[in-house]
Every structure is written in C-alpha cells, then in structure tokens.
Design a protein around this motif. Structure first.
Motif, PDB file in Angstrom:
ATOM      1  N   ILE A  43       0.845  -1.201   0.000  1.00 42.47           N
ATOM      2  CA  ILE A  43       0.000   0.000   0.000  1.00 42.47           C
ATOM      3  C   ILE A  43       0.880   1.251   0.000  1.00 42.47           C
ATOM      4  O   ILE A  43       0.649   2.184  -0.767  1.00 42.47           O
ATOM      5  N   ILE A  44       1.894   1.279   0.860  1.00 39.43           N
ATOM      6  CA  ILE A  44       2.814   2.420   0.920  1.00 39.43           C
ATOM      7  C   ILE A  44       3.462   2.632  -0.448  1.00 39.43           C
ATOM      8  O   ILE A  44       3.540   3.757  -0.951  1.00 39.43           O
ATOM      9  N   SER A  45       3.914   1.546  -1.063  1.00 40.32           N
ATOM     10  CA  SER A  45       4.579   1.629  -2.372  1.00 40.32           C
ATOM     11  C   SER A  45       3.642   2.167  -3.446  1.00 40.32           C
ATOM     12  O   SER A  45       4.031   3.023  -4.246  1.00 40.32           O
ATOM     13  N   GLU A  46       2.416   1.674  -3.476  1.00 42.67           N
ATOM     14  CA  GLU A  46       1.457   2.140  -4.485  1.00 42.67           C
ATOM     15  C   GLU A  46       1.132   3.623  -4.306  1.00 42.67           C
ATOM     16  O   GLU A  46       1.030   4.360  -5.290  1.00 42.67           O
ATOM     17  N   ILE A  47       1.010   4.057  -3.071  1.00 43.46           N
ATOM     18  CA  ILE A  47       0.721   5.472  -2.818  1.00 43.46           C
ATOM     19  C   ILE A  47       1.924   6.332  -3.197  1.00 43.46           C
ATOM     20  O   ILE A  47       1.763   7.398  -3.795  1.00 43.46           O
ATOM     21  N   ALA A  48       3.133   5.871  -2.893  1.00 51.26           N
ATOM     22  CA  ALA A  48       4.344   6.613  -3.289  1.00 51.26           C
ATOM     23  C   ALA A  48       4.413   6.748  -4.808  1.00 51.26           C
ATOM     24  O   ALA A  48       4.755   7.816  -5.329  1.00 51.26           O
ATOM     25  N   GLU A  49       4.078   5.686  -5.545  1.00 53.88           N
ATOM     26  CA  GLU A  49       4.079   5.748  -7.011  1.00 53.88           C
ATOM     27  C   GLU A  49       3.069   6.778  -7.521  1.00 53.88           C
ATOM     28  O   GLU A  49       3.361   7.512  -8.471  1.00 53.88           O
ATOM     29  N   LEU A  58      11.094  -1.728  -4.812  1.00 52.92           N
ATOM     30  CA  LEU A  58      11.590  -1.695  -3.441  1.00 52.92           C
ATOM     31  C   LEU A  58      13.074  -2.050  -3.414  1.00 52.92           C
ATOM     32  O   LEU A  58      13.490  -3.057  -3.987  1.00 52.92           O
ATOM     33  N   SER A  59      13.874  -1.207  -2.790  1.00 57.91           N
ATOM     34  CA  SER A  59      15.303  -1.449  -2.666  1.00 57.91           C
ATOM     35  C   SER A  59      15.667  -1.852  -1.240  1.00 57.91           C
ATOM     36  O   SER A  59      16.347  -2.844  -1.031  1.00 57.91           O
ATOM     37  N   MET A  60      15.171  -1.075  -0.256  1.00 57.01           N
ATOM     38  CA  MET A  60      15.529  -1.355   1.131  1.00 57.01           C
ATOM     39  C   MET A  60      14.479  -0.793   2.077  1.00 57.01           C
ATOM     40  O   MET A  60      14.030   0.335   1.907  1.00 57.01           O
ATOM     41  N   MET A  91      16.829   7.111  -7.351  1.00 59.72           N
ATOM     42  CA  MET A  91      16.511   6.593  -6.035  1.00 59.72           C
ATOM     43  C   MET A  91      15.501   7.508  -5.342  1.00 59.72           C
ATOM     44  O   MET A  91      15.543   8.730  -5.487  1.00 59.72           O
ATOM     45  N   LEU A  92      14.595   6.891  -4.611  1.00 54.93           N
ATOM     46  CA  LEU A  92      13.595   7.636  -3.863  1.00 54.93           C
ATOM     47  C   LEU A  92      13.606   7.153  -2.424  1.00 54.93           C
ATOM     48  O   LEU A  92      13.541   5.952  -2.165  1.00 54.93           O
ATOM     49  N   LYS A  93      13.719   8.101  -1.503  1.00 56.85           N
ATOM     50  CA  LYS A  93      13.648   7.785  -0.073  1.00 56.85           C
ATOM     51  C   LYS A  93      12.395   8.435   0.479  1.00 56.85           C
ATOM     52  O   LYS A  93      12.157   9.622   0.241  1.00 56.85           O
ATOM     53  N   ILE A  94      11.594   7.641   1.188  1.00 56.18           N
ATOM     54  CA  ILE A  94      10.397   8.202   1.799  1.00 56.18           C
ATOM     55  C   ILE A  94      10.356   7.850   3.284  1.00 56.18           C
ATOM     56  O   ILE A  94      10.938   6.857   3.724  1.00 56.18           O
ATOM     57  N   LYS A  95       9.675   8.693   4.020  1.00 61.59           N
ATOM     58  CA  LYS A  95       9.498   8.477   5.449  1.00 61.59           C
ATOM     59  C   LYS A  95       8.088   8.935   5.795  1.00 61.59           C
ATOM     60  O   LYS A  95       7.622   9.962   5.282  1.00 61.59           O
ATOM     61  N   GLY A  96       7.401   8.177   6.640  1.00 60.43           N
ATOM     62  CA  GLY A  96       6.050   8.573   6.988  1.00 60.43           C
ATOM     63  C   GLY A  96       5.403   7.676   8.014  1.00 60.43           C
ATOM     64  O   GLY A  96       6.074   6.860   8.664  1.00 60.43           O
ATOM     65  N   VAL A  97       4.088   7.823   8.132  1.00 61.75           N
ATOM     66  CA  VAL A  97       3.307   7.057   9.107  1.00 61.75           C
ATOM     67  C   VAL A  97       1.959   6.670   8.510  1.00 61.75           C
ATOM     68  O   VAL A  97       1.467   7.301   7.581  1.00 61.75           O
ATOM     69  N   ILE A  98       1.397   5.633   9.082  1.00 59.95           N
ATOM     70  CA  ILE A  98       0.005   5.277   8.838  1.00 59.95           C
ATOM     71  C   ILE A  98      -0.700   5.468  10.174  1.00 59.95           C
ATOM     72  O   ILE A  98      -0.284   4.908  11.188  1.00 59.95           O
ATOM     73  N   ILE A 110      11.611   3.972   3.838  1.00 57.76           N
ATOM     74  CA  ILE A 110      11.816   3.006   2.769  1.00 57.76           C
ATOM     75  C   ILE A 110      12.575   3.669   1.616  1.00 57.76           C
ATOM     76  O   ILE A 110      12.371   4.830   1.319  1.00 57.76           O
ATOM     77  N   ILE A 111      13.433   2.874   0.978  1.00 49.41           N
ATOM     78  CA  ILE A 111      14.186   3.329  -0.200  1.00 49.41           C
ATOM     79  C   ILE A 111      13.733   2.525  -1.409  1.00 49.41           C
ATOM     80  O   ILE A 111      13.634   1.297  -1.340  1.00 49.41           O
ATOM     81  N   TYR A 112      13.472   3.225  -2.500  1.00 50.82           N
ATOM     82  CA  TYR A 112      13.055   2.598  -3.760  1.00 50.82           C
ATOM     83  C   TYR A 112      14.018   2.959  -4.879  1.00 50.82           C
ATOM     84  O   TYR A 112      14.650   4.025  -4.842  1.00 50.82           O
ATOM     85  N   ASN A 113      14.067   2.136  -5.892  1.00 49.56           N
ATOM     86  CA  ASN A 113      14.703   2.491  -7.156  1.00 49.56           C
ATOM     87  C   ASN A 113      13.599   2.958  -8.086  1.00 49.56           C
ATOM     88  O   ASN A 113      12.544   2.318  -8.176  1.00 49.56           O
ATOM     89  N   CYS A 114      13.816   4.083  -8.739  1.00 53.41           N
ATOM     90  CA  CYS A 114      12.853   4.592  -9.714  1.00 53.41           C
ATOM     91  C   CYS A 114      13.076   3.875 -11.036  1.00 53.41           C
ATOM     92  O   CYS A 114      14.218   3.747 -11.489  1.00 53.41           O
ATOM     93  N   LEU A 115      12.007   3.442 -11.657  1.00 52.71           N
ATOM     94  CA  LEU A 115      12.127   2.700 -12.924  1.00 52.71           C
ATOM     95  C   LEU A 115      11.853   3.605 -14.110  1.00 52.71           C
ATOM     96  O   LEU A 115      11.240   4.614 -14.004  1.00 52.71           O
TER      97      LEU A 115
END
Length: 115
Positions: A43-49, A58-60, A91-98, A110-115
């Motif tokens: 869910i976090i990943s889809e919202i970040a996209e 997802l990288s780390m 690279m994308l770094k995000i920080k947050g809360v639910i 979370i750290i992602y690689n941008c495609l």
C-alpha cells in the motif's frame, strides 16, 4: 483490499478505506482480521508511485515499525502520510506514518529504485 477515498491538499496524504470482506482477511486471521505487513508495504509503495508519478521497485526497508495492528473492522479508514520525500537520480527515499485520529499504526522509512 483497500481504496483511496481522498487526498490531502498537498498530495502527500492518502485517506484509505479497507475492505473487511476481501479474501486476504479470511486467512489473516479468521474472526480477527489483521492487515498483513507485506500488504502494508505494498500500500505504501502504491501510494508513493501515485505521488511521484513513477514506477518504483523496493530497494531497502530502512525502518518499519508496526506500532499497532490494522484491523479492517476496528480501523476501517486510515491515513497514509508521506512526511518526507527525497528523490536523487534513480533513487527515492520516503518516510512517513500510517495513522488515524486516535492512533499510529505504522512508521516507515523506505528506499526505492525509480524505474
């Protein structure tokens, strides 16, 4: 499993609603449904996209704290807040809360690689 009901004015908060009748909750756990951790990460990943309008991989997971379980019955609606976004080349770094008005459920970095 969930749907986005609204976005904040700044576009970094998604108010989502869980579907307690989704098949995932029949297995996790019958009679006491809890949103699985892997689904929370998805869910976090889809919202970040949606926020950055790019596909991510997802990288780390630097930090992930499940403070309270998310029950689609007890907490059918929560807010996914991306408090910090750092984008550097691919690279994308995000920080947050639910959270909802009363409780924090998950804290993440979370750290992602941008495609």
């Amino acid at each position: 499993m969930y749907s986005i009901k609204a976005w904040s004015d700044d576009g970094r908060k998604a108010h989502i609603e869980f579907n307690a009748d989704h098949i995932i909750y029949h297995a996790h756990f019958p009679g006491n449904p809890i949103t699985p951790g892997v689904c929370i990460i998805k869910i976090i990943s889809e919202i970040a996209e949606l926020i950055i309008k790019k596909s991510l991989r997802l990288s780390m997971v630097k930090n992930l704290k499940f403070v309270s379980p998310i029950s689609p019955v007890d907490s059918p609606s929560v807010c996914v807040s991306i408090d910090r976004i750092e984008e550097d080349c691919k690279m994308l770094k995000i920080k947050g809360v639910i959270a909802d008005d009363n409780k924090i459920y998950t804290k993440f970095s979370i750290i992602y690689n941008c495609l």
